[in-house]
Design a protein around this motif. Structure first.
Motif, mmCIF file in Angstrom:
data_model
loop_
_atom_site.group_PDB
_atom_site.id
_atom_site.type_symbol
_atom_site.label_atom_id
_atom_site.label_comp_id
_atom_site.label_asym_id
_atom_site.label_seq_id
_atom_site.Cartn_x
_atom_site.Cartn_y
_atom_site.Cartn_z
ATOM 1 N N SER A 27 -20.859 59.830 -12.751
ATOM 2 C CA SER A 27 -19.850 60.869 -12.981
ATOM 3 C C SER A 27 -19.437 61.434 -11.627
ATOM 4 C CB SER A 27 -20.388 61.975 -13.887
ATOM 5 O OG SER A 27 -21.491 62.623 -13.276
ATOM 6 N N ARG A 87 -17.145 64.611 -9.575
ATOM 7 C CA ARG A 87 -16.428 65.882 -9.613
ATOM 8 C C ARG A 87 -16.119 66.296 -8.186
ATOM 9 N NH1 ARG A 87 -19.724 70.824 -11.818
ATOM 10 N NH2 ARG A 87 -17.989 71.887 -10.774
ATOM 11 N N ASP A 95 -14.371 69.802 -5.959
ATOM 12 C CA ASP A 95 -13.913 71.184 -5.988
ATOM 13 C C ASP A 95 -13.299 71.533 -4.643
ATOM 14 O OD1 ASP A 95 -14.983 72.226 -8.650
ATOM 15 O OD2 ASP A 95 -16.777 71.360 -7.759
ATOM 16 N N PRO A 148 -11.484 73.468 -9.211
ATOM 17 C CA PRO A 148 -11.718 72.034 -9.394
ATOM 18 C C PRO A 148 -10.447 71.215 -9.180
ATOM 19 C CG PRO A 148 -11.687 73.168 -11.508
ATOM 20 C CD PRO A 148 -11.661 74.232 -10.457
ATOM 21 N N LEU A 198 -10.953 67.493 -9.359
ATOM 22 C CA LEU A 198 -11.257 66.198 -9.982
ATOM 23 C C LEU A 198 -12.442 66.366 -10.914
ATOM 24 C CD1 LEU A 198 -10.833 63.109 -10.230
ATOM 25 C CD2 LEU A 198 -12.442 62.849 -8.317
ATOM 26 N N ARG A 199 -12.315 65.835 -12.132
ATOM 27 C CA ARG A 199 -13.400 65.771 -13.104
ATOM 28 C C ARG A 199 -13.361 64.383 -13.740
ATOM 29 N NH1 ARG A 199 -14.724 69.476 -10.690
ATOM 30 N NH2 ARG A 199 -15.423 71.555 -11.398
ATOM 31 N N ARG A 200 -14.355 63.556 -13.457
ATOM 32 C CA ARG A 200 -14.418 62.202 -14.013
ATOM 33 C C ARG A 200 -15.718 62.081 -14.808
ATOM 34 N NH1 ARG A 200 -12.633 57.709 -9.901
ATOM 35 N NH2 ARG A 200 -10.708 58.902 -10.238
ATOM 36 N N ALA A 201 -15.573 61.912 -16.126
ATOM 37 C CA ALA A 201 -16.740 61.898 -17.011
ATOM 38 C C ALA A 201 -17.636 60.698 -16.713
ATOM 39 C CB ALA A 201 -16.289 61.864 -18.468
ATOM 40 N N TRP A 226 -9.526 57.429 -5.939
ATOM 41 C CA TRP A 226 -9.060 58.745 -6.409
ATOM 42 C C TRP A 226 -7.576 58.839 -6.138
ATOM 43 C CZ3 TRP A 226 -10.980 64.018 -4.014
ATOM 44 C CH2 TRP A 226 -10.382 65.068 -4.710
#
Length: 342
Positions: free
Chosen positions: A196, A198, A200, A205, A207-210, A230
């Motif tokens: 995962s 992330r 900030d 934030p 970027l949030r990649r599960a 990215w």
């Protein structure tokens, strides 16, 4: 009955015409049916203990043992053909060894060949995969072919799942950023990592990649250099990127990296501003140095009056200087002579 002979004659005429019109079909009908070709040779695990003779109840080999163990099993070679076949044998891993490198199987015979699996003393617990490979090249007698029989091996013992993510860096060549990192399996069992991502920035934030499962498995003690693309990173920001990995067995790891995104215009403008400020400061310093050098002589003359009074009075015939009068060079030279006039 007059119609029967006519019917028989008509049937004979039609049969004769069919033979004349289609001789190939007639020839095929006259030949006896060919016997099916016997199947070729094959390789498979030999029947297990207690199995009926000729029964092959195992699609692959499965062996389990502790480090330092030597295990044995048997490979069955079957040759149903009418000619002998010579088969060469080898194992795909260093732990596998056959009692013979080549075996000749007589016609309509089954041969059983023993082999061993030697587990090294320093082998880490976990699962391994290999194969027994049997090959016949078809020269001389027999038929060409190749068979690979799977071997599944489990090294017993306590299993340790440990995974780390290292060497995280971010590069932004423009347009899309590239996150580089290294995964290291520090345990003794193969892992399928999940990742995962992330990031900030200064204002929240970006970027949030599960978490998702990465392709392939990472063997014990191995590492892999990987990248994440990215698209659309911030153009002006100070960003902190965090990568988190986990895997079965409780393996977990995380690492961070920071980078500052600055557009080229801001960088160029800041450079010009700093260069201009530096040049202006240099000009001011030079002007101050020139002004100080120009006024140095006057300061020396003013500061010399009181200290030179004893020198001027050393001569017996020298006249004392009037109060507030500054003695010039001629006065100093005159005061050093013993015959000066009063």
């Amino acid at each position: 009955m007059p119609f029967r002979p006519r019917t028989a004659v008509s049937g004979a005429v039609l049969a004769t015409a069919a033979v004349l019109l289609c001789p190939a079909a007639a020839a095929a009908a006259a030949r006896p049916a060919a016997a099916p070709a016997p199947p070729g040779w094959s390789a498979a695990p030999a029947p297990g203990d207690g199995a009926a003779p000729g029964a092959e109840d195992r699609p692959y080999f499965y062996l389990a043992g502790a480090p330092g163990t030597v295990m044995t099993d048997r490979l069955s070679l079957r040759n149903p053909a009418g000619r002998a076949v010579t088969v060469r044998l080898r194992g795909s891993g260093a732990w596998l060894a056959f009692a013979a490198k080549a075996v000749t199987v007589p016609p309509r015979t089954r041969a059983t060949v023993p082999f061993t699996v030697t587990v090294p003393r320093d082998a880490a617990p976990g699962d391994r995969s290999a194969a027994l490979v049997a090959t016949a090249d078809g020269t001389g007698s027999g038929a060409a072919g190749r068979h690979a029989v799977p071997v599944h091996l489990r090294v017993t013992g306590p299993q340790l799942a440990a995974l780390t993510v290292e060497n995280v860096s971010v590069r932004d060549p423009g347009g899309a950023a590239v996150i580089r990192y290294t995964l290291v399996n520090r345990g003794n069992t193969a892992l399928r990592p999940r990742l995962s991502v992330r990031a900030d920035g200064l204002f929240g934030p970006v970027l949030r990649r599960a978490a998702r499962t990465l392709p392939g498995r990472l063997a014990p003690g191995k590492s892999a250099d990987l990248t994440e693309t990215w698209d659309g990173p911030p153009a002006l920001d100070a960003v902190r990127v965090r990568l988190t990995v986990d895997a079965e067995g409780g393996a977990h790891g995380a690492a961070t990296a920071s980078y500052t995104a600055l557009p080229w215009g801001v960088v160029a403008g800041s450079g010009l501003l700093l260069a201009g400020a530096g040049a202006g400061g240099l000009v001011v310093v030079r002007r101050r140095r020139r002004a100080k050098g120009a006024g140095g002589g006057r300061d020396a003359v003013r500061d010399g009056g009181p200290d030179d009074a004893p020198v001027r009075s050393a001569g017996s015939g020298a006249r004392p200087a009037a109060e507030g009068q500054v003695a010039g060079p001629e006065a100093e030279l005159a005061s050093t002579g013993s015959g000066a006039r009063s």
